[in-house]
Design a protein around this motif. Structure first.
Motif, PDB file in Angstrom:
ATOM      1  N   LYS A 166       0.960  -1.008  -0.142  1.00 47.21           N
ATOM      2  CA  LYS A 166       0.259   0.028   0.032  1.00 47.21           C
ATOM      3  C   LYS A 166       0.881   1.367   0.063  1.00 47.21           C
ATOM      4  O   LYS A 166       2.222   1.268   0.157  1.00 47.21           O
ATOM      5  CB  LYS A 166      -0.863   0.101   1.214  1.00 47.21           C
ATOM      6  N   ARG A 167       0.336   2.297  -0.137  1.00 47.84           N
ATOM      7  CA  ARG A 167       0.997   3.719  -0.077  1.00 47.84           C
ATOM      8  C   ARG A 167       0.891   4.122   1.279  1.00 47.84           C
ATOM      9  O   ARG A 167      -0.417   4.023   2.035  1.00 47.84           O
ATOM     10  CB  ARG A 167       0.252   4.835  -0.963  1.00 47.84           C
ATOM     11  N   LEU A 168       1.913   4.554   2.087  1.00 48.13           N
ATOM     12  CA  LEU A 168       1.897   4.889   3.202  1.00 48.13           C
ATOM     13  C   LEU A 168       1.816   6.227   3.549  1.00 48.13           C
ATOM     14  O   LEU A 168       1.965   7.295   2.793  1.00 48.13           O
ATOM     15  CB  LEU A 168       3.486   4.847   3.866  1.00 48.13           C
ATOM     16  N   PHE A 169       0.537   6.927   4.279  1.00 50.11           N
ATOM     17  CA  PHE A 169       0.259   7.921   4.849  1.00 50.11           C
ATOM     18  C   PHE A 169       0.653   8.162   6.180  1.00 50.11           C
ATOM     19  O   PHE A 169       0.220   7.601   7.054  1.00 50.11           O
ATOM     20  CB  PHE A 169      -1.294   8.243   4.344  1.00 50.11           C
ATOM     21  N   LYS A 170       1.529   9.300   6.329  1.00 53.69           N
ATOM     22  CA  LYS A 170       1.781   9.549   7.917  1.00 53.69           C
ATOM     23  C   LYS A 170       1.646  11.042   7.966  1.00 53.69           C
ATOM     24  O   LYS A 170       2.380  11.968   7.271  1.00 53.69           O
ATOM     25  CB  LYS A 170       3.324   9.287   8.220  1.00 53.69           C
ATOM     26  N   ARG A 171       0.755  11.462   8.683  1.00 56.33           N
ATOM     27  CA  ARG A 171       0.563  12.858   9.166  1.00 56.33           C
ATOM     28  C   ARG A 171       0.778  13.164  10.678  1.00 56.33           C
ATOM     29  O   ARG A 171      -0.423  12.735  11.176  1.00 56.33           O
ATOM     30  CB  ARG A 171      -0.433  13.622   8.381  1.00 56.33           C
ATOM     31  N   GLY A 172       1.629  13.668  11.676  1.00 53.75           N
ATOM     32  CA  GLY A 172       1.583  13.781  12.878  1.00 53.75           C
ATOM     33  C   GLY A 172       1.557  12.161  13.379  1.00 53.75           C
ATOM     34  O   GLY A 172       2.347  11.530  13.192  1.00 53.75           O
ATOM     35  N   GLN A 173       0.615  11.969  14.017  1.00 53.19           N
ATOM     36  CA  GLN A 173       0.166  10.751  14.870  1.00 53.19           C
ATOM     37  C   GLN A 173      -0.713   9.786  14.020  1.00 53.19           C
ATOM     38  O   GLN A 173      -0.912   8.448  14.341  1.00 53.19           O
ATOM     39  CB  GLN A 173      -0.271  10.831  16.459  1.00 53.19           C
ATOM     40  N   VAL A 174      -1.220  10.302  12.874  1.00 51.84           N
ATOM     41  CA  VAL A 174      -2.099   9.470  11.956  1.00 51.84           C
ATOM     42  C   VAL A 174      -1.451   8.954  11.077  1.00 51.84           C
ATOM     43  O   VAL A 174      -0.574   9.381  10.176  1.00 51.84           O
ATOM     44  CB  VAL A 174      -3.089  10.483  11.447  1.00 51.84           C
ATOM     45  N   ILE A 175      -1.744   7.388  10.976  1.00 47.15           N
ATOM     46  CA  ILE A 175      -0.988   6.563   9.952  1.00 47.15           C
ATOM     47  C   ILE A 175      -2.283   5.893   9.486  1.00 47.15           C
ATOM     48  O   ILE A 175      -2.734   5.379   9.963  1.00 47.15           O
ATOM     49  CB  ILE A 175       0.247   5.605  10.575  1.00 47.15           C
TER      50      ILE A 175
END
Length: 136
Positions: free
Chosen positions: A93-102
């Protein structure tokens, strides 16, 4: 999972560009030998091949039956395509990380993002560096 061949496999590389539109007249056809391992592998001891099953990544050209090259030595960053282990099962999958959101995002609108609940285990196993697809 497959391991990478460690012996060099030299192939002939033509230096001229190959048009995908109209044919180019009289191009210089200089050639040299290259090793695909050198071209495709950054970290030989941490690189693996995996066969893909499923259609969740078709939007980026990864189809069922393709072979992906995964490098465990690359630090995963947001927007990388990764091989992840979710609750002891692999997925691409494509990884999405923003702050504590994964989140793990499919590249096919049929599949919702994978969002994680307490108790779920996520390990990013490696970063996908190449997709190898047989065309015939």
């Amino acid at each position: 999972m497959y391991s990478i061949i460690s012996a060099p496999i030299p192939l002939t590389m033509f230096e001229s560009l190959v048009p995908a539109g109209f044919p180019s007249p009289a191009a210089d056809h200089a050639q040299k030998r290259i090793d695909l391992t050198e071209q495709l592998i950054l970290n030989i001891n941490s690189t693996y091949l995996f066969r893909v099953q499923g259609d969740s990544m078709e939007g980026v050209g990864i189809f069922s039956g393709d072979t992906i090259i995964v490098d465990r030595a690359i630090t995963p960053a947001s927007s990388n395509i990764v091989l992840a282990e979710v609750d002891d099962e692999f997925t691409v999958k494509r990884l999405f990380k923003r702050g504590q959101v994964i989140r793990l995002l499919a590249e096919n609108p049929k599949y919702p993002p994978l969002e994680f609940q307490d108790g779920q285990e996520l390990r990013i196993w490696g970063v996908v560096t190449y997709n190898l697809r047989k065309l015939y």
